[in-house]
Design a protein around this motif. Sequence first.
Motif: not given
Length: 346
Positions: A204-227
């Motif tokens: 949540y700390a990373k999510w709160r900073e603006g990173y978002r979680i995306y599916e990439n095939g059968n796994s997940f990855e972070w992407e800096d996408a917001a404020e």
Amino acid sequence: MIIAAAALGAVALCLLILMVRPYSRFEEEYPMTVASGSAADGGVDENSSPGPAGQNDSGTGESGPNSGTDASSANPADGQTAPDAAAESDSVTGIPLVHAQGGTLETRISPPEGFTRTTEEKNSLGTFLREMGMKKDGSPVLLYNKEQKENQNAHVAVFKLPLEREDLQQCADSVMRVYAEYFRSIDDTSRIQFSLTDDFKASYAKWREGYRIYENGNSFEWEDAAEFDGSESNFKKFMRLVFAYAGTYSLEADSKKVKLKDIRIGDIFIQGGSPGHVVMVVDLCENADSRKAVLLAQGYMPAQQFQLLRNPAHPDDPWYYVDEVSYPFETPEYTFEKECLRRPTY
């Protein structure tokens, strides 16, 4: 006269539209808002904060509504006297240890005769749970869609833990919600971190900073996408994502084995699976001979309110005595077939 009546009717219709439009627009723009009980969001629970003085997660420490506040729900630690365990029950459950006027877990349920609650630190999970607000005595367990759960014989009380509007916050999710709300209450949001089904850590700390979680095939990855966003609505978005991709398997992975003799508040009995199940230790007491007893709570399927369980072995006593726990271990709606006591490692 006919023209005047028609004009009045048109004015009345316009006023009705103006009254209805704000709610309709809210529903359209925020279809996944948490069920926190306001008239606008149509939620299941009355309060958005489960603890005695909920905080936002912006670091300001501002207090929210007191979920357990009523004339009779003060914490015994604040100079109030806890209900007498030997007193005749005034609860619709008919259980002597259940007290209708108690607004928190600690004031709703008395320990058995000869037992006292364990001492818990001020900012501990144990204190958080004991001070959590309870719904009115005799309240039914409601599902995420506000319909009543079919089985109303499994619980003795219902917690004021926020419940999402979708069929997401089930058994493991309810445990994760308790921990997340607890960490927010002590302003320690860095500990709000849960494994998803592929062992990806949703922070949540990373999510709160603006990173978002995306599916990439059968796994997940972070992407800096917001404020940066420390709002309540953003916290709920994070939790809904966790609920969608975590479960008993991942909760089991985020925990370690514990011996019964070392049981404490926050521990879980869990069977990972699809479906599996988990129940949570929400209170603990002991007597002079160090005999221990615990209260257990659960969420379930479909998603429903967090509920304090009855003990099938003792119809007139909701406490589970640790020296009576053996496997298969029976709870009202699930039997744990093998040793499964664990402690979340958040």
